[in-house]
Design a protein around this motif. Sequence first.
Motif, PDB file in Angstrom:
ATOM      1  N   PRO A   1       0.834  -1.211   0.000  1.00 30.30           N
ATOM      2  CA  PRO A   1       0.000   0.000   0.000  1.00 30.30           C
ATOM      3  C   PRO A   1       0.867   1.258   0.000  1.00 30.30           C
ATOM      4  O   PRO A   1       1.788   1.373   0.815  1.00 30.30           O
ATOM      5  N   LEU A   2       0.592   2.146  -0.941  1.00 31.50           N
ATOM      6  CA  LEU A   2       1.403   3.364  -1.097  1.00 31.50           C
ATOM      7  C   LEU A   2       0.708   4.518  -0.386  1.00 31.50           C
ATOM      8  O   LEU A   2      -0.394   4.926  -0.773  1.00 31.50           O
ATOM      9  N   VAL A   3       1.346   5.010   0.664  1.00 31.79           N
ATOM     10  CA  VAL A   3       0.740   6.068   1.465  1.00 31.79           C
ATOM     11  C   VAL A   3       1.383   7.410   1.113  1.00 31.79           C
ATOM     12  O   VAL A   3       2.559   7.621   1.378  1.00 31.79           O
ATOM     13  N   PRO A   4       0.618   8.319   0.482  1.00 28.51           N
ATOM     14  CA  PRO A   4       1.173   9.633   0.187  1.00 28.51           C
ATOM     15  C   PRO A   4       1.187  10.512   1.445  1.00 28.51           C
ATOM     16  O   PRO A   4       0.440  10.220   2.382  1.00 28.51           O
ATOM     17  N   PRO A   5       2.003  11.594   1.504  1.00 25.09           N
ATOM     18  CA  PRO A   5       2.851  12.057   0.391  1.00 25.09           C
ATOM     19  C   PRO A   5       3.998  11.095   0.095  1.00 25.09           C
ATOM     20  O   PRO A   5       4.547  10.479   1.008  1.00 25.09           O
ATOM     21  N   ALA A   6       4.308  10.998  -1.178  1.00 23.93           N
ATOM     22  CA  ALA A   6       5.362  10.093  -1.622  1.00 23.93           C
ATOM     23  C   ALA A   6       6.088  10.736  -2.798  1.00 23.93           C
ATOM     24  O   ALA A   6       5.566  11.656  -3.422  1.00 23.93           O
ATOM     25  N   ARG A   7       7.278  10.238  -3.056  1.00 21.64           N
ATOM     26  CA  ARG A   7       7.998  10.729  -4.225  1.00 21.64           C
ATOM     27  C   ARG A   7       7.268  10.270  -5.490  1.00 21.64           C
ATOM     28  O   ARG A   7       6.687   9.188  -5.505  1.00 21.64           O
ATOM     29  N   ALA A   8       7.317  11.091  -6.534  1.00 21.78           N
ATOM     30  CA  ALA A   8       6.652  10.730  -7.790  1.00 21.78           C
ATOM     31  C   ALA A   8       7.130   9.370  -8.286  1.00 21.78           C
ATOM     32  O   ALA A   8       6.343   8.573  -8.797  1.00 21.78           O
ATOM     33  N   MET A   9       8.429   9.093  -8.069  1.00 21.29           N
ATOM     34  CA  MET A   9       9.002   7.830  -8.559  1.00 21.29           C
ATOM     35  C   MET A   9       8.459   6.605  -7.814  1.00 21.29           C
ATOM     36  O   MET A   9       8.648   5.475  -8.249  1.00 21.29           O
ATOM     37  N   ALA A  10       7.812   6.830  -6.656  1.00 22.21           N
ATOM     38  CA  ALA A  10       7.235   5.707  -5.912  1.00 22.21           C
ATOM     39  C   ALA A  10       6.001   5.151  -6.619  1.00 22.21           C
ATOM     40  O   ALA A  10       5.589   4.012  -6.382  1.00 22.21           O
ATOM     41  N   TYR A  11       5.421   5.989  -7.476  1.00 22.49           N
ATOM     42  CA  TYR A  11       4.269   5.531  -8.260  1.00 22.49           C
ATOM     43  C   TYR A  11       4.779   4.763  -9.477  1.00 22.49           C
ATOM     44  O   TYR A  11       4.919   5.297 -10.564  1.00 22.49           O
ATOM     45  N   ARG A  12       5.065   3.481  -9.248  1.00 25.66           N
ATOM     46  CA  ARG A  12       5.629   2.656 -10.315  1.00 25.66           C
ATOM     47  C   ARG A  12       4.537   2.212 -11.280  1.00 25.66           C
ATOM     48  O   ARG A  12       3.377   2.105 -10.901  1.00 25.66           O
ATOM     49  N   GLU A  13       4.961   1.920 -12.487  1.00 26.25           N
ATOM     50  CA  GLU A  13       4.004   1.692 -13.581  1.00 26.25           C
ATOM     51  C   GLU A  13       3.036   0.542 -13.311  1.00 26.25           C
ATOM     52  O   GLU A  13       1.832   0.665 -13.534  1.00 26.25           O
ATOM     53  N   GLY A  14       3.541  -0.589 -12.880  1.00 25.17           N
ATOM     54  CA  GLY A  14       2.683  -1.711 -12.499  1.00 25.17           C
ATOM     55  C   GLY A  14       1.909  -2.361 -13.636  1.00 25.17           C
ATOM     56  O   GLY A  14       0.877  -2.995 -13.391  1.00 25.17           O
ATOM     57  N   GLY A  15       2.383  -2.217 -14.861  1.00 33.92           N
ATOM     58  CA  GLY A  15       1.675  -2.807 -16.011  1.00 33.92           C
ATOM     59  C   GLY A  15       0.669  -1.818 -16.579  1.00 33.92           C
ATOM     60  O   GLY A  15       0.031  -1.085 -15.824  1.00 33.92           O
ATOM     61  N   SER A  16       0.575  -1.772 -17.893  1.00 34.48           N
ATOM     62  CA  SER A  16      -0.297  -0.801 -18.565  1.00 34.48           C
ATOM     63  C   SER A  16      -1.473  -1.504 -19.238  1.00 34.48           C
ATOM     64  O   SER A  16      -1.366  -2.645 -19.670  1.00 34.48           O
ATOM     65  N   TRP A  17      -2.587  -0.755 -19.317  1.00 32.43           N
ATOM     66  CA  TRP A  17      -3.797  -1.284 -19.949  1.00 32.43           C
ATOM     67  C   TRP A  17      -4.222  -0.398 -21.113  1.00 32.43           C
ATOM     68  O   TRP A  17      -4.058   0.812 -21.076  1.00 32.43           O
ATOM     69  N   SER A  18      -4.860  -1.057 -22.048  1.00 33.09           N
ATOM     70  CA  SER A  18      -5.625  -0.371 -23.064  1.00 33.09           C
ATOM     71  C   SER A  18      -7.079  -0.617 -22.654  1.00 33.09           C
ATOM     72  O   SER A  18      -7.422  -1.736 -22.292  1.00 33.09           O
ATOM     73  N   ILE A  19      -7.907   0.426 -22.666  1.00 27.53           N
ATOM     74  CA  ILE A  19      -9.246   0.278 -22.099  1.00 27.53           C
ATOM     75  C   ILE A  19     -10.309   0.343 -23.190  1.00 27.53           C
ATOM     76  O   ILE A  19     -10.446   1.354 -23.888  1.00 27.53           O
TER      77      ILE A  19
END
Length: 341
Positions: free
Chosen positions: A186-204
């Motif tokens: 679980p990512l608890v902000p405030p956080a560095r922008a780089m902490a938001y890792r891509e985690g796989g991309s979707w086409s919707i």
Amino acid sequence: MFLIALLLLSTAIGWVVYRLNDHPSLAPYERYLLSAGELPASGDGVSVTFLGVSTVLISDGRTALLTDGFFTRPSLARVALGRIEPDREVIARALDLAGIDALEAIFVVHSHYDHAMDAPEVARRTGALLVGSESTANVGRGWGLEDDRIRVAESGRPMPFGDFTVTLIRSRHFPHGRAMGEIAEPLVPPARAMAYREGGSWSIHVEHRLGSLLIHSSAGWIPGALEGYRADVVMLGIGLLGSRDEAYRRDYFREVVETVGARWVIPIHYDDFTRPLDVPLLPLPAFFDDFGASMRFLVERTEASPGLELVMLPVGEPVVMFEARAGVGSAPARVSNLDRL
Ligand SMILES: [Zn+2]
């Protein structure tokens, strides 16, 4: 020696600052801009509202869906040097201006901050289900969103929401290599922008009886991944596309826009998302991208492709995209000002 070094350094900094503020103009593309319009009184239509980056509101008057829900848009200095977090006030104001109160679901294209960061707060305010990758689920958990409000998507599995059917299809991020990998906790902000890792991309893929729409946010692809899908309209992410060569752009266009047989292609994710949403949107600065190259490419490709049109959306205002017409069925509907194209 020291003075020369200082002079070189200040010249370099000056050059970077200049390039960071050197935003290309949207003016040359105004003729592609659709005008805003409300859904027909019969309620038999689908409207789409572009809200910057790849935040898109889709509604048929009964069911409202959103992608990303990114509104905070922290400044470049904050992103580069500090920690970032959802701005509740900015989010509340943006939702209000866009007329968003209740949402069925929010689909997050990937977990970089410019897509995922605000999504749990938007879900909390609107009652929406948060849908995305395991990393996006961890962004939701970090904001305290309950588990029954989070769904980890399975690639290719259709999900019904009212008269819409939404399918998340595995895709690939634009290959810049930054903040890749997973958000494992679980990512608890405030956080560095780089902490938001891509985690796989979707086409919707969004299907409605009146028409179908593909929202493809990041300018990467998995070869063949969209085969078998159809979409009347593709909202195509062009961020950083201008930094690649013509061959890359051509492959991207073929794999996404041509594969699904689109009739409209609408550029998204072109705006400088370090600027707030309540000032006019500007393309990414020349320091990062060559917006003009991407747009020239889209203009040329659509002019050379009969039955395929380039369309730009206004910001924050609904555009009627599909509309039932007596005897004709669904469109993309031609709203009045498109006829002058
Ligand atoms: Zn990204």
